[in-house]
Design an enzyme around this catalytic site. Structure first.
Site, PDB file in Angstrom:
ATOM      1  N   CYS A  56       0.844  -1.192   0.000  1.00 43.89           N
ATOM      2  CA  CYS A  56       0.000   0.000   0.000  1.00 43.89           C
ATOM      3  C   CYS A  56       0.882   1.247   0.000  1.00 43.89           C
ATOM      4  CB  CYS A  56      -0.905  -0.012   1.227  1.00 43.89           C
ATOM      5  SG  CYS A  56      -2.056   1.388   1.309  1.00 43.89           S
ATOM      6  N   ASP A  59       0.450   3.797   1.738  1.00 44.07           N
ATOM      7  CA  ASP A  59       0.392   4.428   3.062  1.00 44.07           C
ATOM      8  C   ASP A  59       1.803   4.745   3.568  1.00 44.07           C
ATOM      9  OD1 ASP A  59       0.148   4.719   6.037  1.00 44.07           O
ATOM     10  OD2 ASP A  59      -1.953   4.225   5.617  1.00 44.07           O
ATOM     11  N   ARG A  83       2.880   5.077   6.427  1.00 42.75           N
ATOM     12  CA  ARG A  83       3.250   4.391   7.676  1.00 42.75           C
ATOM     13  C   ARG A  83       3.765   2.974   7.427  1.00 42.75           C
ATOM     14  NH1 ARG A  83      -2.501   4.774  10.344  1.00 42.75           N
ATOM     15  NH2 ARG A  83      -2.952   4.152   8.168  1.00 42.75           N
ATOM     16  N   HIS A  85      -2.176  -3.830   5.236  1.00 43.95           N
ATOM     17  CA  HIS A  85      -1.973  -3.383   6.621  1.00 43.95           C
ATOM     18  C   HIS A  85      -3.306  -3.056   7.262  1.00 43.95           C
ATOM     19  CE1 HIS A  85      -2.660   1.027   5.995  1.00 43.95           C
ATOM     20  NE2 HIS A  85      -2.318   0.711   4.759  1.00 43.95           N
ATOM     21  N   CYS A 139      -6.138   0.246   6.923  1.00 46.77           N
ATOM     22  CA  CYS A 139      -5.967   0.756   5.558  1.00 46.77           C
ATOM     23  C   CYS A 139      -7.145   1.654   5.194  1.00 46.77           C
ATOM     24  CB  CYS A 139      -5.868  -0.408   4.583  1.00 46.77           C
ATOM     25  SG  CYS A 139      -5.701   0.089   2.857  1.00 46.77           S
TER      26      CYS A 139
END
Length: 258
Positions: free
Chosen positions: A42, A44, A46, A98, A101
Site C-alpha cells: 500500500c 500508506d 506508515r 496493513h 488501511c
C-alpha cells in the site's frame, strides 16, 4: 530548514554513514540489481517497505498503490510484475496489506470519493465474494481487519491468474507467492499462509496455456500474404484474352496478305 532541505540533508548524512561502513557500497549498487523479493504494498506512508522487512538497497523490488491491489488492467503493476519475474528473476512475491488501511475502509462504505471510486470497486468485489463471512462479523473494527486480510488473499489469487505467474510456474525456478498483513500498532508482519491449494482451486477457470499452434498460424498467414503480394508468373484471365485477340488479329492480317 524548509521545503525539501531536510531530505537533502538526511541524504548527505546517509551517504556519509554508508561510505564510512562500506566504502564500496555505492559502487556495487551501480553494477546492477538482483533482488530476491517483489513487494506489492500500500502507498500508506506508515508502511515503509524496506524498514518493516529489514531489507537494504538492491534486495527488494517494490510496487505500491492504494490498498495493495493487483488489478489485471493496471499496466503499471503488470509491467513491474513481468520485469521482476522474467528479467530480475525474483524468488518471492509478497502482497502486503496493513490493518487500518484507508482504502479498504473507504470501500466498505457507500460513499463517493471521486476518481478513486473506480479503484475502490475492486475492493468492493472482494466484499461481494466474501459477503456472508463479512456480514457475520458484527464488530466494525474486526470486520475491517478481516476485510484487509481477505483483500490480500484475493490479490495473491489475482497474481496467480496472470499468465506472467502461470508461465513462471512452469520454469525450473518458479516464484513463490505470499500474503502478509502489517500491524501498524505492533509493527509486526502476519503471514496469512495463502496455501497452494487456495491458488489452484480455480485453475480450471483461470489457467491458460500458450497456444502451441499460434506460431504455425502466424507463419501460414505471413506465407499467404507473401504469396498474394508476389507477382504471378501465370497470365491473368484478362491478359490471356488480350493475347488471344492479338493472335486472331495477326492471323487475319496473314490471311489478307496470302
Amino acid at each position: 530548514m524548509k521545503g525539501i532541505e531536510p531530505i537533502l540533508e538526511n541524504n548527505r548524512k546517509w551517504v556519509d554513514k554508508q561510505r564510512a561502513a562500506d566504502p564500496q557500497f555505492f559502487e556495487r549498487l551501480a553494477d546492477g540489481q538482483k533482488p530476491r523479493y517483489l513487494f506489492i504494498g500500500c502507498s500508506d506512508s506508515r508502511v515503509p517497505a524496506s524498514a518493516i522487512t529489514g531489507t537494504g538497497p538492491g534486495e527488494m523490488f517494490v510496487h505500491r498503490n492504494i490498498a495493495n491491489m493487483v488489478v489485471h488492467t493496471d499496466f503499471n503493476l503488470l509491467s513491474v510484475l513481468q520485469y521482476a519475474v522474467e528479467v530480475l528473476g525474483v524468488q518471492d512475491i509478497m502482497v502486503v496489506g496493513h490493518y487500518g488501511c484507508g482504502g479498504v475502509a473507504a470501500a466498505a462504505t457507500n460513499k463517493q470519493y471521486g476518481l478513486i471510486d473506480g479503484w475502490l470497486t475492486n475492493i468492493r468485489d472482494v466484499i461481494r465474494v466474501h459477503e456472508t463471512e463479512f456480514l457475520r462479523i458484527k464488530d466494525e473494527e474486526q470486520r475491517l481487519r478481516r476485510l484487509v486480510e481477505l483483500n490480500v488473499i484475493e490479490q495473491v489469487r489475482n497474481l496467480a491468474k496472470t499468465n506472467i505467474i502461470q508461465n513462471a510456474w512452469k520454469t525450473a525456478n518458479p516464484p513463490r507467492l505470499h500474503g502478509l498483513v502489517y500491524d501498524i500498532k505492533e509493527g509486526l508482519l502476519k503471514d496469512l499462509e495463502v496455501e497452494g491449494a487456495q491458488l489452484t482451486e480455480l485453475a480450471h477457470i483461470y489457467s491458460t496455456e500458450i497456444a502451441a499452434h499460434a506460431e504455425k498460424v502466424l507463419e501460414e498467414q505471413v506465407g499467404q500474404e507473401v504469396t498474394e503480394n508476389r507477382p504471378s508468373l501465370l497470365p491473368s484471365k484478362e491478359a490471356a484474352r488480350e493475347e488471344k485477340k492479338a493472335e486472331k488479329s495477326e492471323e487475319k492480317q496473314l490471311n489478307k496478305v496470302s
